[in-house]
Design a protein around this motif. Structure first.
Motif, PDB file in Angstrom:
ATOM      1  N   VAL A  42       0.818  -1.215   0.000  1.00 54.21           N
ATOM      2  CA  VAL A  42       0.000   0.000   0.000  1.00 54.21           C
ATOM      3  C   VAL A  42       0.855   1.269   0.000  1.00 54.21           C
ATOM      4  CG1 VAL A  42      -2.015  -1.099   1.038  1.00 54.21           C
ATOM      5  CG2 VAL A  42      -0.267  -0.096   2.528  1.00 54.21           C
ATOM      6  N   GLY A  43       2.178   1.122   0.189  1.00 54.30           N
ATOM      7  CA  GLY A  43       3.012   2.320   0.150  1.00 54.30           C
ATOM      8  C   GLY A  43       4.481   1.987   0.311  1.00 54.30           C
ATOM      9  N   ILE A  44       5.325   2.901  -0.160  1.00 57.65           N
ATOM     10  CA  ILE A  44       6.777   2.769  -0.017  1.00 57.65           C
ATOM     11  C   ILE A  44       7.302   4.099   0.517  1.00 57.65           C
ATOM     12  CG2 ILE A  44       8.972   2.337  -1.195  1.00 57.65           C
ATOM     13  CD1 ILE A  44       7.387   0.861  -3.379  1.00 57.65           C
ATOM     14  N   GLU A  45       8.012   4.072   1.637  1.00 56.82           N
ATOM     15  CA  GLU A  45       8.637   5.274   2.207  1.00 56.82           C
ATOM     16  C   GLU A  45      10.100   4.960   2.426  1.00 56.82           C
ATOM     17  OE1 GLU A  45       4.657   6.586   4.705  1.00 56.82           O
ATOM     18  OE2 GLU A  45       6.609   6.503   5.734  1.00 56.82           O
ATOM     19  N   GLY A  46      10.943   5.442   1.513  1.00 47.77           N
ATOM     20  CA  GLY A  46      12.370   5.143   1.616  1.00 47.77           C
ATOM     21  C   GLY A  46      12.579   3.636   1.494  1.00 47.77           C
ATOM     22  N   CYS A  47      13.149   3.008   2.503  1.00 42.65           N
ATOM     23  CA  CYS A  47      13.367   1.559   2.493  1.00 42.65           C
ATOM     24  C   CYS A  47      12.247   0.809   3.199  1.00 42.65           C
ATOM     25  CB  CYS A  47      14.691   1.229   3.190  1.00 42.65           C
ATOM     26  SG  CYS A  47      16.092   1.925   2.338  1.00 42.65           S
ATOM     27  N   THR A  48      11.180   1.491   3.527  1.00 40.61           N
ATOM     28  CA  THR A  48      10.072   0.855   4.255  1.00 40.61           C
ATOM     29  C   THR A  48       8.909   0.568   3.311  1.00 40.61           C
ATOM     30  OG1 THR A  48      10.703   2.037   6.255  1.00 40.61           O
ATOM     31  CG2 THR A  48       8.468   1.110   6.187  1.00 40.61           C
TER      32      THR A  48
END
Ligand SMILES: C[S@@+](CC[C@H](N)C(=O)[O-])C[C@H]1O[C@@H](n2cnc3c(N)ncnc32)[C@H](O)[C@@H]1O
Length: 86
Positions: A42-48
């Motif tokens: 549902v989402g990508i934030e940097g390496c997360t």
């Protein structure tokens, strides 16, 4: 599944009441406790990566990430013998 026992050959799934062999179950307790989940990204934030549908404890070691191809990975007509009879 690093917190799971590895020495069970027969297990009684909670809501079924009858014993079944470990390799007939999705139990985390297995000789090599490798688990697998199909999750929705549902989402990508940097390496997360933010996903929905993961059933593991916080801190569970992640071994791999693979794309899910319904065309090859999905077998809707598949049945598990004991589960079908339960
Ligand atoms: C039944 S297993 C199924 C795992 C995966 N979906 C599969 O089919 O391979 C999921 C359960 O394992 C347990 N579990 C989660 N993380 C774990 C860990 N790191 N070590 C041991 N047990 C764990 C939790 O009780 C969770 O509900």
């Amino acid at each position: 599944m690093d917190k799971a026992p590895r020495n069970l050959t027969l297990q009684v799934p909670g809501h079924y009441g009858a014993p079944h062999g470990t390799f007939a179950l999705r139990s985390p307790a297995r000789p090599n406790p490798i688990a697998m989940s199909v999750v929705r990204l549902v989402g990508i934030e940097g390496c997360t990566l933010k996903v929905v549908g993961l059933d593991c404890l916080d801190g569970t070691p992640l071994l791999d990430i693979k794309p899910y191809f319904a065309s090859t990975d999905s077998v809707p007509e598949a049945v598990v013998g004991w589960h079908k009879r339960a």
